[in-house]
Design an enzyme around this catalytic site. Structure first.
Site, PDB file in Angstrom:
ATOM      1  N   SER A  38      32.534  34.446  12.315  1.00  0.00           N
ATOM      2  CA  SER A  38      31.000  34.847  12.871  1.00  0.00           C
ATOM      3  C   SER A  38      30.713  35.515  14.553  1.00  0.00           C
ATOM      4  CB  SER A  38      30.551  33.220  12.495  1.00  0.00           C
ATOM      5  OG  SER A  38      28.717  33.265  12.870  1.00  0.00           O
ATOM      6  N   ASP A 163      29.020  33.937   5.356  1.00  0.00           N
ATOM      7  CA  ASP A 163      30.081  32.738   7.130  1.00  0.00           C
ATOM      8  C   ASP A 163      30.988  32.732   7.408  1.00  0.00           C
ATOM      9  OD1 ASP A 163      30.120  30.981   9.991  1.00  0.00           O
ATOM     10  OD2 ASP A 163      28.543  32.408  10.504  1.00  0.00           O
TER      11      ASP A 163
END
Length: 281
Positions: A38, A163
């Site tokens: 991320s 993510d």
């Protein structure tokens, strides 16, 4: 000795990783391997491209520019509602982040970087952890940072990704698997805060995610083999206020987070490296 930097996810809290990087690089601790998830993928790409203390200035500039701009999450409420209704999946466009990444990295590929680099994302179709280690880095970072509900899933070669924090938020085990014998964990502070049972509907998803994130991290830390030195750098300037629904848009404390975490990380390294504690923190 093979040194790995493991940079975890955490949205706006990723600013603390800049302070950690400064403390490490000022000591001439440089990575042979960088893994990111991320926002850690973004910070990680920067240090994998420039594994020296000069990268800290550029990272600080990027975070400061984001703090002064409404570009990333600056849509008006009505526009976000319209996008949520029209797409059914997300409230923000990924275009500002994509543009920012292209400005910074252009067509840079993993193979171009002087330090081995890996980016973690979650494959939807395979329901699996996926590691990008070759090809252009911008699509990989976009995939790793596709926060569910906030940004759209990223499509790469017909496959969709969310993510990377969903599957491996702080990939310390992956670093060991790839041969690291000294691991510096750059995390954003959430693993340090006690969890409490949710009391509102919107808190349920956050708490559920935190349970999964922390469970995997603690399990991997507990199984690190003897002979691997592991250092978990301390995050500062974060609190339970960062768990609110609107916290992902609050970049007002970026510099304070960087500075506080730098001071804490420098003190931590002074002590930890002077007397490595049984090869583990």
């Amino acid at each position: 000795m093979t040194t790995a930097f493991v940079l975890g996810g955490g949205g706006v809290l990723g600013a603390v990783e800049v302070g950690m990087l400064r403390a490490l690089l000022e000591r001439d601790i440089v990575p042979d391997l960088v893994l990111g998830t991320s926002v850690g993928a973004l910070n990680g790409a920067m240090v994998a491209r420039q594994p020296e203390v000069g990268v800290v200035e550029r990272l600080t500039e990027l975070w400061s520019a984001t703090a002064q701009s409404r570009e990333m999450y600056g849509d008006r409420p009505l526009r976000t509602v319209r996008r949520a209704v029209s797409t059914g999946t997300h409230i923000y466009s990924s275009k500002p982040l994509r543009n920012r990444l292209h400005e910074e990295f252009g067509d840079t590929r993993f193979e171009d970087l002087p330090v081995r680099f890996g980016v973690c994302a979650a494959s939807i179709e395979r329901a699996a952890e996926h590691w990008f280690t070759s090809g252009p880095i911008v699509p990989a970072i976009l995939a790793s940072a596709a926060v569910p509900g906030l940004l759209p899933p990223a499509e790469i070669d017909g496959e969709h990704f969310l993510d990377g924090g969903l599957v491996n938020s702080i990939p310390v085990g992956k670093a060991v698997e790839l041969g690291a014998t000294r691991v510096f964990v750059l995390q954003v502070g959430r693993i340090d805060r006690p969890l409490v049972a949710p009391t509102r509907p919107w808190e349920v998803a956050r708490v559920s995610f935190e349970v999964a994130r922390r469970h995997r991290f603690m399990r991997e830390m507990a199984t690190i083999p003897d002979g691997v030195e592991t250092y978990v750098l301390p995050a500062r300037g974060t609190s339970t206020r960062d768990d609110s629904m609107r916290a992902h848009r609050d970049f007002s404390s970026v510099q304070a987070r960087i500075d506080a975490t730098y001071d804490a990380s420098r003190a931590y390294l002074d002590e930890a490296l002077a007397d490595p504690p049984g090869r583990r923190p």
